[in-house]
Design an enzyme around this catalytic site. Sequence first.
Site, PDB file in Angstrom:
ATOM      1  N   SER A 129      -9.012  -1.260   0.494  1.00 45.91           N
ATOM      2  CA  SER A 129      -9.309  -0.068   1.279  1.00 45.91           C
ATOM      3  C   SER A 129     -10.693  -0.208   1.904  1.00 45.91           C
ATOM      4  CB  SER A 129      -9.175   1.191   0.416  1.00 45.91           C
ATOM      5  OG  SER A 129      -9.144   2.351   1.215  1.00 45.91           O
ATOM      6  N   GLU A 219      -2.686  -2.409   6.035  1.00 47.78           N
ATOM      7  CA  GLU A 219      -2.132  -1.204   5.394  1.00 47.78           C
ATOM      8  C   GLU A 219      -3.033  -0.041   5.776  1.00 47.78           C
ATOM      9  OE1 GLU A 219      -3.576   0.688   2.656  1.00 47.78           O
ATOM     10  OE2 GLU A 219      -5.437  -0.426   2.933  1.00 47.78           O
ATOM     11  N   HIS A 289      -1.852   1.742  -0.281  1.00 44.66           N
ATOM     12  CA  HIS A 289      -2.076   2.962  -1.048  1.00 44.66           C
ATOM     13  C   HIS A 289      -0.756   3.578  -1.508  1.00 44.66           C
ATOM     14  CE1 HIS A 289      -5.875   2.593   1.167  1.00 44.66           C
ATOM     15  NE2 HIS A 289      -6.418   3.470   0.329  1.00 44.66           N
TER      16      HIS A 289
END
Length: 317
Positions: A129, A219, A289
């Site tokens: 992330s 992502e 996630h």
Amino acid sequence: MRRWQEVHLNTQNPKPKVQPCQPPLPLQKGDLLRVIAPSGAMRELEAFYKGIDVWRSRGYRVEISPGIKQRWGYLAGTDEERREQLKAAWLDPECRGILCARGGYGSARLLENWEWDTNVTPKWLIGFSDVTGLLWSLTHLGISGVHAPLLTTIAIEPEWSIERLFNWVEGHQIEPITGKGWGGGQVTGILLPANLTVATHLLGTPIQSDLNGVILAIEDVGEAPYRIDRMLTQWRMSGALSQVRGIAIGRFSQCEAPSGIPSYTVEQVLSDRLGDLGIPVVSNLPFGHDGCNAVLPVGVMAELDGDKGILNTVLTL
């Protein structure tokens, strides 16, 4: 001890070309790992301590950096406080790996005035992330980090995903992961995983590498379809997508359009913006996630099969 390539994040330098990266030496039970919070302020404390227990149950010593619960607005402390955590862990001769507590936002601020000390034995850097920027910057030194669960997310991973992480950092080959192939044949390239939003904001900065020869793995979470469209359009118009050899798509969770507003779905946006590039693309891969987040080594050679829907790392530690 190997001396790693000197890298200075100077905006006047051309983008460094991504070279195949070398993972640090495999971890062993009893090794010391240090926990840092390079990004957002700590919130998920119960999940955080469960994540530490996962690593300790494997036989590792885990040390939490002082001040990790500091808050400075939405950040886990001031830039200097968070930078000091990273520096102390990186320079600690006993530390073998750095575990990132959570994502959020803030790691890019650390890199604004940062130089990795290249006179130390390389360490594992583990997270995803917002940790994307740190992982990408390490590739400039030829060091492979790990796009993998954070301490606040690892405890809810399925057993096979946790085992995959430990297999990789302990020196074992990991299995391929499979998704939905869009065609385009097979390609070999350097695997560069990223959160799409974070990576988009690295375009045009010293952290962005020359993307020639890269398999880009992306992502995201919590982005409306039009924002995904806007980011991918920027990648197209900047020429960045014309450089990559293949694209591996993980989970785009909580990316639905607001109720009552006309919109494409995120799947339609991804297909529209990535489906005409003439390169192998595989979607629905198990990383990202809000679900299984399979480990992706950063900067290692990988194979992407757009026909069979397979992503496989080539390098064995």
